[in-house]
Design a protein around this motif. Sequence first.
Motif, PDB file in Angstrom:
ATOM      1  N   LYS A 123      11.928  -0.256   0.017  1.00  0.00           N
ATOM      2  CA  LYS A 123      11.343  -1.513   0.342  1.00  0.00           C
ATOM      3  C   LYS A 123       9.964  -1.371  -0.123  1.00  0.00           C
ATOM      4  O   LYS A 123       9.371  -2.624  -0.692  1.00  0.00           O
ATOM      5  N   ALA A 124       9.348  -0.416   0.183  1.00  0.00           N
ATOM      6  CA  ALA A 124       7.819  -0.210  -0.352  1.00  0.00           C
ATOM      7  C   ALA A 124       7.709  -0.172  -1.648  1.00  0.00           C
ATOM      8  O   ALA A 124       6.694  -0.767  -2.067  1.00  0.00           O
ATOM      9  N   LEU A 125       8.384   0.337  -2.211  1.00  0.00           N
ATOM     10  CA  LEU A 125       8.408   0.516  -3.852  1.00  0.00           C
ATOM     11  C   LEU A 125       8.672  -0.804  -4.431  1.00  0.00           C
ATOM     12  O   LEU A 125       8.103  -1.343  -5.375  1.00  0.00           O
ATOM     13  N   GLU A 126       9.732  -1.644  -3.842  1.00  0.00           N
ATOM     14  CA  GLU A 126       9.768  -3.071  -4.415  1.00  0.00           C
ATOM     15  C   GLU A 126       8.723  -3.806  -4.090  1.00  0.00           C
ATOM     16  O   GLU A 126       8.363  -4.765  -5.052  1.00  0.00           O
ATOM     17  N   ARG A 138       0.733  -1.437  -0.192  1.00  0.00           N
ATOM     18  CA  ARG A 138       0.104  -0.016   0.096  1.00  0.00           C
ATOM     19  C   ARG A 138       0.776   1.157  -0.087  1.00  0.00           C
ATOM     20  O   ARG A 138       0.709   1.909  -0.476  1.00  0.00           O
ATOM     21  N   LEU A 139       1.866   1.328   0.948  1.00  0.00           N
ATOM     22  CA  LEU A 139       2.609   2.269   0.905  1.00  0.00           C
ATOM     23  C   LEU A 139       3.540   2.654  -0.521  1.00  0.00           C
ATOM     24  O   LEU A 139       3.479   3.793  -1.060  1.00  0.00           O
ATOM     25  N   GLY A 140       3.890   1.515  -1.061  1.00  0.00           N
ATOM     26  CA  GLY A 140       4.622   1.521  -2.446  1.00  0.00           C
ATOM     27  C   GLY A 140       3.656   1.950  -3.565  1.00  0.00           C
ATOM     28  O   GLY A 140       4.069   2.867  -4.307  1.00  0.00           O
ATOM     29  N   ASP A 141       2.364   1.534  -3.400  1.00  0.00           N
ATOM     30  CA  ASP A 141       1.572   1.937  -4.405  1.00  0.00           C
ATOM     31  C   ASP A 141       1.322   3.465  -4.279  1.00  0.00           C
ATOM     32  O   ASP A 141       1.210   4.224  -5.281  1.00  0.00           O
ATOM     33  N   LEU A 142       1.214   4.126  -3.024  1.00  0.00           N
ATOM     34  CA  LEU A 142       1.037   5.463  -3.055  1.00  0.00           C
ATOM     35  C   LEU A 142       2.452   6.294  -3.445  1.00  0.00           C
ATOM     36  O   LEU A 142       2.185   7.356  -4.284  1.00  0.00           O
ATOM     37  N   LEU A 143       3.491   5.827  -3.245  1.00  0.00           N
ATOM     38  CA  LEU A 143       4.758   6.512  -3.614  1.00  0.00           C
ATOM     39  C   LEU A 143       4.738   6.143  -5.210  1.00  0.00           C
ATOM     40  O   LEU A 143       5.054   7.207  -6.024  1.00  0.00           O
ATOM     41  N   PHE A 144       4.391   5.154  -5.613  1.00  0.00           N
ATOM     42  CA  PHE A 144       4.454   4.812  -7.359  1.00  0.00           C
ATOM     43  C   PHE A 144       3.730   5.877  -7.833  1.00  0.00           C
ATOM     44  O   PHE A 144       3.819   6.255  -9.088  1.00  0.00           O
ATOM     45  N   HIS A 145       2.473   6.032  -7.190  1.00  0.00           N
ATOM     46  CA  HIS A 145       1.566   7.106  -7.989  1.00  0.00           C
ATOM     47  C   HIS A 145       1.774   8.580  -7.600  1.00  0.00           C
ATOM     48  O   HIS A 145       0.894   9.410  -7.930  1.00  0.00           O
ATOM     49  N   MET A 199       3.449   7.292 -14.264  1.00  0.00           N
ATOM     50  CA  MET A 199       3.023   8.078 -15.462  1.00  0.00           C
ATOM     51  C   MET A 199       3.740   7.141 -16.648  1.00  0.00           C
ATOM     52  O   MET A 199       3.263   7.104 -17.671  1.00  0.00           O
ATOM     53  N   CYS A 200       4.641   6.628 -16.558  1.00  0.00           N
ATOM     54  CA  CYS A 200       5.356   5.913 -17.527  1.00  0.00           C
ATOM     55  C   CYS A 200       5.055   4.197 -17.498  1.00  0.00           C
ATOM     56  O   CYS A 200       5.311   3.588 -18.387  1.00  0.00           O
ATOM     57  N   HIS A 201       4.615   3.781 -16.341  1.00  0.00           N
ATOM     58  CA  HIS A 201       4.541   2.331 -15.949  1.00  0.00           C
ATOM     59  C   HIS A 201       3.234   2.201 -15.236  1.00  0.00           C
ATOM     60  O   HIS A 201       3.071   1.931 -14.093  1.00  0.00           O
ATOM     61  N   PRO A 202       2.265   2.352 -15.911  1.00  0.00           N
ATOM     62  CA  PRO A 202       0.738   2.411 -15.257  1.00  0.00           C
ATOM     63  C   PRO A 202       0.596   0.987 -14.729  1.00  0.00           C
ATOM     64  O   PRO A 202       1.146  -0.156 -15.401  1.00  0.00           O
ATOM     65  N   TYR A 203       0.152   0.826 -13.765  1.00  0.00           N
ATOM     66  CA  TYR A 203       0.007  -0.639 -12.848  1.00  0.00           C
ATOM     67  C   TYR A 203       1.325  -1.181 -12.848  1.00  0.00           C
ATOM     68  O   TYR A 203       1.456  -2.381 -12.775  1.00  0.00           O
ATOM     69  N   SER A 204       2.454  -0.473 -12.825  1.00  0.00           N
ATOM     70  CA  SER A 204       3.701  -0.988 -12.642  1.00  0.00           C
ATOM     71  C   SER A 204       4.079  -1.769 -14.023  1.00  0.00           C
ATOM     72  O   SER A 204       5.033  -2.726 -13.815  1.00  0.00           O
ATOM     73  N   SER A 205       3.448  -1.571 -15.066  1.00  0.00           N
ATOM     74  CA  SER A 205       3.761  -2.321 -16.632  1.00  0.00           C
ATOM     75  C   SER A 205       5.081  -1.993 -16.754  1.00  0.00           C
ATOM     76  O   SER A 205       5.715  -0.880 -16.499  1.00  0.00           O
ATOM     77  N   ASP A 206       5.701  -3.095 -17.417  1.00  0.00           N
ATOM     78  CA  ASP A 206       7.194  -2.785 -17.961  1.00  0.00           C
ATOM     79  C   ASP A 206       8.386  -2.376 -17.176  1.00  0.00           C
ATOM     80  O   ASP A 206       9.240  -1.928 -17.334  1.00  0.00           O
TER      81      ASP A 206
END
Length: 152
Positions: free
Chosen positions: A132-135, A52-59, A81-88
Amino acid sequence: MTSKNLRFGFAVSAAAAVVLGGLLGEPALAHKEKHNAEQLKAFEDVFMEQVRLGDLLFHGDGATEKKLGTTLSKTGMACAMCHPYSSDTHPHEFPKFQEQMNAFATLRDMINWCIEKPNQGEKLDVNSDAMKALEAYITWSNKNSKLDPGRH
């Protein structure tokens, strides 16, 4: 290979089999006792909080960045913005040679490259809570991907 080297190799292999297989043929386990349902739920809860923390950071959630003391972007761009839903992001392919870096890299190295280069943010300590959260988020988002390190 000499017979002495061959005998040594077999001895090492046999010793490893004993250590890995146990003296009585039982599998070597990290935990001798199985975890109960309550423990497994607690482990999952901790992991999902990191996701959840990583999701917030990623977005690009500024409040979460501030809470964790980091600046992931100075360009207004978020990872998503470059990796929607962490794609690619391909976490299952790391570690590998990464062309953009011209180096052999881990997933954490690549996360930092994206933060520093396109987003012009501040590099994360590889053991920081934010890293760690992003990973965790990136890995969770790619759940069930076939592990294939080194693939490009």
